[in-house]
Design a protein around this motif. Structure first.
Motif, PDB file in Angstrom:
ATOM      1  N   MET A  49       0.746  -1.395   0.161  1.00 38.30           N
ATOM      2  CA  MET A  49       0.130   0.001  -0.166  1.00 38.30           C
ATOM      3  C   MET A  49       0.865   1.214  -0.016  1.00 38.30           C
ATOM      4  SD  MET A  49      -2.835  -1.004   2.758  1.00 38.30           S
ATOM      5  CE  MET A  49      -4.115   0.287   2.413  1.00 38.30           C
ATOM      6  N   GLU A  50       0.366   2.218  -0.717  1.00 32.50           N
ATOM      7  CA  GLU A  50       1.039   3.525  -0.571  1.00 32.50           C
ATOM      8  C   GLU A  50       1.134   4.180   0.683  1.00 32.50           C
ATOM      9  OE1 GLU A  50       0.376   7.964  -2.275  1.00 32.50           O
ATOM     10  OE2 GLU A  50      -0.960   6.379  -3.173  1.00 32.50           O
ATOM     11  N   PRO A  51       2.425   4.542   1.274  1.00 31.78           N
ATOM     12  CA  PRO A  51       2.691   5.181   2.437  1.00 31.78           C
ATOM     13  C   PRO A  51       1.577   6.461   2.778  1.00 31.78           C
ATOM     14  CG  PRO A  51       4.771   4.660   1.396  1.00 31.78           C
ATOM     15  CD  PRO A  51       3.708   4.526   0.161  1.00 31.78           C
ATOM     16  N   MET A  52       1.284   6.767   3.874  1.00 34.13           N
ATOM     17  CA  MET A  52       0.594   7.752   4.294  1.00 34.13           C
ATOM     18  C   MET A  52       0.691   8.067   5.612  1.00 34.13           C
ATOM     19  SD  MET A  52      -3.525   8.436   4.265  1.00 34.13           S
ATOM     20  CE  MET A  52      -3.683   7.415   5.655  1.00 34.13           C
ATOM     21  N   ARG A  53       1.575   9.012   6.073  1.00 31.31           N
ATOM     22  CA  ARG A  53       1.583   9.468   7.496  1.00 31.31           C
ATOM     23  C   ARG A  53       0.439  10.217   7.978  1.00 31.31           C
ATOM     24  NH1 ARG A  53       6.519   8.051   9.392  1.00 31.31           N
ATOM     25  NH2 ARG A  53       6.908   9.610  10.877  1.00 31.31           N
ATOM     26  N   ARG A  54       0.036   9.926   9.316  1.00 35.84           N
ATOM     27  CA  ARG A  54      -0.924  10.670   9.899  1.00 35.84           C
ATOM     28  C   ARG A  54      -0.377  11.285  11.082  1.00 35.84           C
ATOM     29  NH1 ARG A  54      -5.742   6.517  10.431  1.00 35.84           N
ATOM     30  NH2 ARG A  54      -6.243   8.112  12.106  1.00 35.84           N
ATOM     31  N   SER A  55      -0.511  12.673  11.464  1.00 36.16           N
ATOM     32  CA  SER A  55       0.391  13.270  12.559  1.00 36.16           C
ATOM     33  C   SER A  55      -0.712  13.275  13.776  1.00 36.16           C
ATOM     34  CB  SER A  55       0.323  14.740  11.924  1.00 36.16           C
ATOM     35  OG  SER A  55       0.945  15.398  12.955  1.00 36.16           O
ATOM     36  N   PHE A  56       0.016  12.960  14.793  1.00 38.95           N
ATOM     37  CA  PHE A  56      -0.785  12.892  16.003  1.00 38.95           C
ATOM     38  C   PHE A  56       0.237  13.518  17.194  1.00 38.95           C
ATOM     39  CE2 PHE A  56      -1.575   9.173  13.878  1.00 38.95           C
ATOM     40  CZ  PHE A  56      -2.968   9.085  14.144  1.00 38.95           C
ATOM     41  N   GLN A  57      -0.566  14.401  18.193  1.00 38.29           N
ATOM     42  CA  GLN A  57       0.171  15.109  19.122  1.00 38.29           C
ATOM     43  C   GLN A  57      -0.344  14.907  20.752  1.00 38.29           C
ATOM     44  OE1 GLN A  57       0.407  19.156  17.997  1.00 38.29           O
ATOM     45  NE2 GLN A  57       0.897  20.170  19.880  1.00 38.29           N
ATOM     46  N   ILE A  58       0.480  14.741  21.728  1.00 34.77           N
ATOM     47  CA  ILE A  58      -0.029  14.343  23.070  1.00 34.77           C
ATOM     48  C   ILE A  58      -0.371  15.846  23.737  1.00 34.77           C
ATOM     49  CG2 ILE A  58       0.751  13.224  25.073  1.00 34.77           C
ATOM     50  CD1 ILE A  58       0.669  11.588  22.632  1.00 34.77           C
TER      51      ILE A  58
END
Length: 137
Positions: A49-58
């Motif tokens: 699958m094509e890479p797809m980064r999602r962004s998270f913050q604490i």
């Protein structure tokens, strides 16, 4: 030969910054194993699958929520983790990219179904033409 599914773990530092993870779906579990980080368990995206980064913050309980995460976090809350001593409670929020520096788009007018890459977060973004850039799912 097909790749077997696996569950991975990553530590997200508690540092008031967004961090990218390449997810196939939702976060499976969150916990605090050591001071200064929240652990996230997730299923990584298969090589096919094509890479797809999602962004998270604490964000900690009682701390101000960064304005780019929005006023109501119900739609972006992905997990809660309590420190082993019970003193600290951390929340994993999905970061809807606040940056305007993107590539792969002709202009900032956000034509429907345009995609872009954030130069700061490194996550793939999409827009329907009416709302801000958001991570592509």
């Amino acid at each position: 030969m097909t790749q077997q599914a696996a569950i991975h773990r990553i530590e997200l530092p508690i540092d008031d910054r967004p961090h990218g993870i390449d997810l196939t779906g939702e976060i499976l579990h969150t916990a605090v194993r050591r001071p200064g980080a929240v652990d996230i368990w997730y299923q990584p995206r298969p090589d096919s699958m094509e890479p797809m980064r999602r962004s998270f913050q604490i964000v900690g309980t009682g701390q101000p929520i960064p304005t780019h995460l929005g006023f109501h976090v119900v739609g972006s809350h992905r997990g809660t983790a309590v420190s082993p001593d019970g003193q600290w409670v951390w929340h994993v929020l999905e970061n809807w990219c606040p940056h305007e520096d993107v590539t792969e788009t002709t202009d900032w007018a956000q034509q429907p179904n345009t995609s872009a890459l954030c130069l700061h977060c490194g996550i793939r973004l999409t827009s329907d033409g009416d709302s801000p850039w958001s991570p592509r799912f």
